[in-house]
Write a protein that holds these residues in place. Structure first.
Motif, PDB file in Angstrom:
ATOM      1  N   VAL A 195     -31.042  53.543   8.259  1.00 27.74           N
ATOM      2  CA  VAL A 195     -31.534  54.893   8.000  1.00 27.74           C
ATOM      3  C   VAL A 195     -33.036  54.831   7.733  1.00 27.74           C
ATOM      4  O   VAL A 195     -33.467  54.362   6.679  1.00 27.74           O
ATOM      5  CB  VAL A 195     -30.813  55.537   6.800  1.00 27.74           C
ATOM      6  CG1 VAL A 195     -31.382  56.927   6.524  1.00 27.74           C
ATOM      7  CG2 VAL A 195     -29.318  55.613   7.056  1.00 27.74           C
ATOM      8  N   GLY A 196     -33.845  55.303   8.696  1.00 32.46           N
ATOM      9  CA  GLY A 196     -35.289  55.305   8.530  1.00 32.46           C
ATOM     10  C   GLY A 196     -35.850  56.644   8.135  1.00 32.46           C
ATOM     11  O   GLY A 196     -36.985  56.752   7.680  1.00 32.46           O
ATOM     12  N   THR A 197     -35.042  57.696   8.301  1.00 30.75           N
ATOM     13  CA  THR A 197     -35.471  59.050   7.979  1.00 30.75           C
ATOM     14  C   THR A 197     -34.266  59.838   7.510  1.00 30.75           C
ATOM     15  O   THR A 197     -33.118  59.500   7.844  1.00 30.75           O
ATOM     16  CB  THR A 197     -36.114  59.726   9.209  1.00 30.75           C
ATOM     17  OG1 THR A 197     -36.480  61.077   8.881  1.00 30.75           O
ATOM     18  CG2 THR A 197     -35.142  59.763  10.384  1.00 30.75           C
ATOM     19  N   ILE A 198     -34.504  60.893   6.762  1.00 28.94           N
ATOM     20  CA  ILE A 198     -33.401  61.645   6.172  1.00 28.94           C
ATOM     21  C   ILE A 198     -32.476  62.231   7.238  1.00 28.94           C
ATOM     22  O   ILE A 198     -31.281  62.425   7.010  1.00 28.94           O
ATOM     23  CB  ILE A 198     -33.934  62.766   5.244  1.00 28.94           C
ATOM     24  CG1 ILE A 198     -32.829  63.267   4.308  1.00 28.94           C
ATOM     25  CG2 ILE A 198     -34.546  63.899   6.053  1.00 28.94           C
ATOM     26  CD1 ILE A 198     -32.370  62.253   3.296  1.00 28.94           C
ATOM     27  N   GLY A 199     -33.012  62.455   8.424  1.00 29.55           N
ATOM     28  CA  GLY A 199     -32.173  62.991   9.494  1.00 29.55           C
ATOM     29  C   GLY A 199     -31.114  62.022   9.970  1.00 29.55           C
ATOM     30  O   GLY A 199     -30.143  62.427  10.615  1.00 29.55           O
TER      31      GLY A 199
END
Length: 379
Positions: free
Chosen positions: A344-348
């Motif tokens: 997970v690199g971004t909240i999306g």
């Protein structure tokens, strides 16, 4: 399609009966059956209790006897149409003279499917899809195994309220209560395999066995307690250890239960253990290949307990089917997180879950959740 109240009620009972087979039927599914006579009275009930034993329909029909003739059978999984260790249930229903069969979920196994078609071909009225979601859930381990050709994975972890699984110095015994730990052993005993990573083996030297536990806690979604499992099986212990660093004297290699050590194909080792060589990539061993190999060994359900790094890899690869979390009313503020990097690199890209159950186990809270989307599992 609106489901008649009677159909919904009797299938709900069949689902309840199916749940009694958790932990003892592998590599077979859990199945429940309710038989009514021609007047609509319940005359037989049954569930599949153990692999090689009579199927749910056979148990219920034996209880019903001649009263099943002209009646209705409610079955959580499409009656099998093949001869394995037992005969085809479609033929048993025809021989009993049942006039109608209500099915929750079709059988995805091509070797066993076809029962509904055979029943219809012989004039039996067949209704499908009644309480399908509940029947899917009670049988989710086997359905994942049958549909995806891999073992179903339950990831278990214990943590403080602020999400820590160990203190700064690495100590973790005991974050949760004796009641929670007993519940974990009950769930372990119901699984076919217990999986941990080499980090856990080196840090904690665990046995990875299912030891005796108190009576089952209602609502946990799995059956009997104890060591070995309720059907006499001892869950297979699996160590994910790409470079074969497991010490020869590790407890996980003792004779309390069988053990499989998964290593990379190119790893040279003198480790005396049952080794499984797997392909690897930049992130470690191919975990999907591991689960598919375990499935060929009739491992339907995996209980993953292997530390934050291994759990993160399973989650990153979309291989976690259910999460069981034990949260203690305690705070550490620092220390090891319960979950490592999970892609997970971004909240999306967050891994969204849906809660199935929130319950108290002693002073702790047990949370059961699963990925919000599970393609290929619920169809």
């Amino acid at each position: 399609m609106e489901i008649p109240a009677q159909d919904a009620a009797h299938m709900a009972r069949a689902v309840e009966l199916a749940g009694r087979g958790h932990g003892t039927t592998s590599p077979n599914p859990v199945v429940g059956c309710v038989v009514l006579d021609a007047a609509g009275h319940v005359v037989g009930e049954g569930f599949h209790a153990y692999a090689g034993g009579p199927h749910a329909e056979v148990v219920a029909l034996a209880q019903a006897g001649e009263r099943a003739r002209g009646g209705t059978a409610y079955v959580t999984l499409e009656p099998c149409d093949h001869t394995g260790r037992t005969g085809p249930c479609s033929q048993a229903l025809l021989a009993a003279g049942v006039a109608r069969v209500v099915i929750a979920v079709p059988d995805p196994n091509p070797k066993a499917a076809g029962g509904a078609a055979r029943l219809r071909a012989h004039g039996v009225a067949v209704t499908s899809g009644v309480r399908a979601a509940e029947a899917e859930r009670v049988n989710e381990e086997w359905l994942t195994y049958a549909r995806l050709g891999r073992s179903h994975v339950t990831w278990k972890f214990a943590a403080t309220l602020d999400g820590r699984s160990a203190a700064e110095d690495g100590t973790s015994q005991w974050i949760t209560s004796p009641e929670a730990r007993a519940d974990v052993h009950r769930l372990r005993a119901a699984a076919d395999a217990i999986v941990a990573g080499i980090g856990t083996v080196l840090a904690d030297d665990p046995h990875l066995t299912a030891r005796p536990a108190p009576a089952a806690t209602p609502g946990a979604g799995a059956g009997g307690a104890g060591s070995p499992g309720a059907d006499g099986r001892k869950p297979l212990r699996v160590v994910v250890d790409a470079r074969a660093r497991t010490p020869q004297g590790a407890r996980v290699l003792d004779d309390r239960a069988p053990t499989l050590v998964a290593i990379a194909e190119d790893t040279g080792t003198e480790l005396k253990a049952d080794l499984l060589r797997l392909p690897s990539d930049g992130h470690g061993l191919d975990l999907e290949a591991l689960l598919k190999e375990l499935a060929t060994r009739e491992v339907v359900s995996v209980f993953l307990e292997g530390g934050p790094t291994l759990a993160g890899e399973f989650l990153r690869r979309g291989l976690v089917d259910r999460v069981v979390a034990y949260v203690a009313p305690a705070l550490l503020g620092s220390g090891r997180a319960a979950l490592g990097a999970a892609g997970v690199g971004t909240i999306g890209a967050i891994h969204r879950l849906t809660f199935d159950e929130i319950s108290l186990i002693g002073p702790d809270v047990r949370l059961i959740a699963r990925p919000a989307t599970q393609p290929g599992r619920e169809q």
